[in-house]
Design a protein around this motif. Structure first.
Motif, short mmCIF file in Angstrom:
data_model
loop_
_atom_site.label_atom_id
_atom_site.label_comp_id
_atom_site.label_asym_id
_atom_site.label_seq_id
_atom_site.Cartn_x
_atom_site.Cartn_y
_atom_site.Cartn_z
N PRO A 28 18.05 105.66 119.01
CA PRO A 28 17.47 105.96 117.82
C PRO A 28 17.91 104.99 116.70
O PRO A 28 17.13 104.37 115.87
N ASP A 29 19.28 104.51 116.80
CA ASP A 29 19.68 103.48 115.88
C ASP A 29 19.48 102.06 116.12
O ASP A 29 20.05 101.08 115.65
N ARG A 30 18.87 101.78 117.41
CA ARG A 30 18.66 100.72 117.90
C ARG A 30 19.96 99.76 118.48
O ARG A 30 19.79 98.60 118.70
N ASP A 31 20.97 100.41 118.53
CA ASP A 31 22.13 99.89 118.94
C ASP A 31 22.40 99.61 120.44
O ASP A 31 23.03 98.73 120.84
N LEU A 32 21.73 100.60 121.16
CA LEU A 32 22.16 100.67 122.70
C LEU A 32 20.68 100.48 123.42
O LEU A 32 19.54 101.00 122.84
N LEU A 33 20.90 99.92 124.67
CA LEU A 33 19.53 99.55 125.67
C LEU A 33 20.16 100.65 126.62
O LEU A 33 21.05 100.44 127.27
N VAL A 34 19.37 101.56 127.29
CA VAL A 34 19.42 102.32 128.39
C VAL A 34 18.52 102.22 129.46
O VAL A 34 17.57 102.35 129.14
N ASP A 37 17.25 103.31 137.20
CA ASP A 37 16.95 102.29 138.22
C ASP A 37 16.48 103.19 139.58
O ASP A 37 16.68 104.44 139.35
N SER A 38 15.82 102.65 140.29
CA SER A 38 15.16 103.25 141.57
C SER A 38 16.46 103.87 142.54
O SER A 38 16.17 104.66 143.43
N LYS A 39 17.85 103.46 142.35
CA LYS A 39 18.88 103.78 143.05
C LYS A 39 19.56 104.94 142.28
O LYS A 39 20.61 105.51 143.00
N GLY A 40 19.24 105.46 141.04
CA GLY A 40 19.86 106.42 140.36
C GLY A 40 20.94 105.97 139.43
O GLY A 40 21.82 106.81 139.03
N VAL A 41 21.06 104.95 139.26
CA VAL A 41 22.15 104.29 138.38
C VAL A 41 21.54 104.10 136.93
O VAL A 41 20.31 103.79 136.72
N ILE A 42 22.34 104.74 136.02
CA ILE A 42 22.09 104.48 134.61
C ILE A 42 22.87 103.43 134.11
O ILE A 42 24.03 103.56 134.21
N CYS A 43 22.40 102.51 133.37
CA CYS A 43 23.24 101.40 132.73
C CYS A 43 23.00 101.66 131.19
O CYS A 43 21.82 101.34 130.95
N THR A 49 24.08 92.15 122.48
CA THR A 49 24.86 91.10 123.11
C THR A 49 24.44 91.34 124.48
O THR A 49 24.63 90.52 125.38
N LEU A 50 23.65 92.29 125.04
CA LEU A 50 23.21 92.91 126.47
C LEU A 50 24.51 93.12 127.30
O LEU A 50 24.36 92.94 128.45
N THR A 70 20.65 111.76 118.88
CA THR A 70 21.52 111.41 118.10
C THR A 70 21.78 112.38 116.94
O THR A 70 20.42 112.80 116.54
N HIS A 71 22.57 112.64 116.40
CA HIS A 71 22.82 113.59 115.35
C HIS A 71 24.15 113.33 114.48
O HIS A 71 25.26 113.10 115.17
N ILE A 72 24.12 113.54 113.19
CA ILE A 72 25.52 113.33 112.30
C ILE A 72 25.91 114.75 112.24
O ILE A 72 25.25 115.48 111.76
N TYR A 73 27.05 114.81 112.57
CA TYR A 73 27.95 116.31 112.52
C TYR A 73 29.01 115.72 111.99
O TYR A 73 30.18 115.13 112.43
N SER A 74 29.46 116.60 110.73
CA SER A 74 30.67 116.31 110.17
C SER A 74 31.14 114.58 110.01
O SER A 74 32.15 114.67 110.22
N GLU A 75 30.07 114.00 109.61
CA GLU A 75 30.17 112.56 109.06
C GLU A 75 30.56 111.83 110.38
O GLU A 75 31.10 110.57 110.30
#
Length: 85
Positions: A28-34, A37-43, A49-50, A70-75
């Motif tokens: 949501p903050d556009r900082d990460l790309l997740v 894949d077809s073999k069950g791996v999350i990157c 910077t990629l 994402t959520h802001i909790y206690s700053e």
């Protein structure tokens, strides 16, 4: 500017560059790309910077769905990544 991830354009993809990506989400903050894949791996990548920040291999089948919360909790920013396949 949005980045395009391809094995030819970036060498920071680590061990994730030889798999077929089946799901993609941007945080949501556009900082990460997740990717999942077809073999069950999350990157997880730094979107600017990629750089491959984390690889998670917990599924026995391909990833077909990703969700990022994402959520802001206690700053502090708290995040949750959900995946399924």
């Amino acid at each position: 500017e949005d980045a395009v991830v391809t094995p030819e354009s970036n060498t920071n993809l680590g061990n994730c560059k030889t798999r077929c990506i089946t799901s993609v989400k941007v945080s949501p903050d556009r900082d990460l790309l997740v990717t999942g894949d077809s073999k069950g791996v999350i990157c997880v990548y730094d979107r600017n910077t990629l750089e491959n920040i984390k690889s998670i291999n917990r599924h026995t089948r391909g990833i077909t769905a990703l969700a990022i919360f994402t959520h802001i909790y206690s700053e502090q920013k708290v995040g949750l990544l959900a995946s399924g396949g």
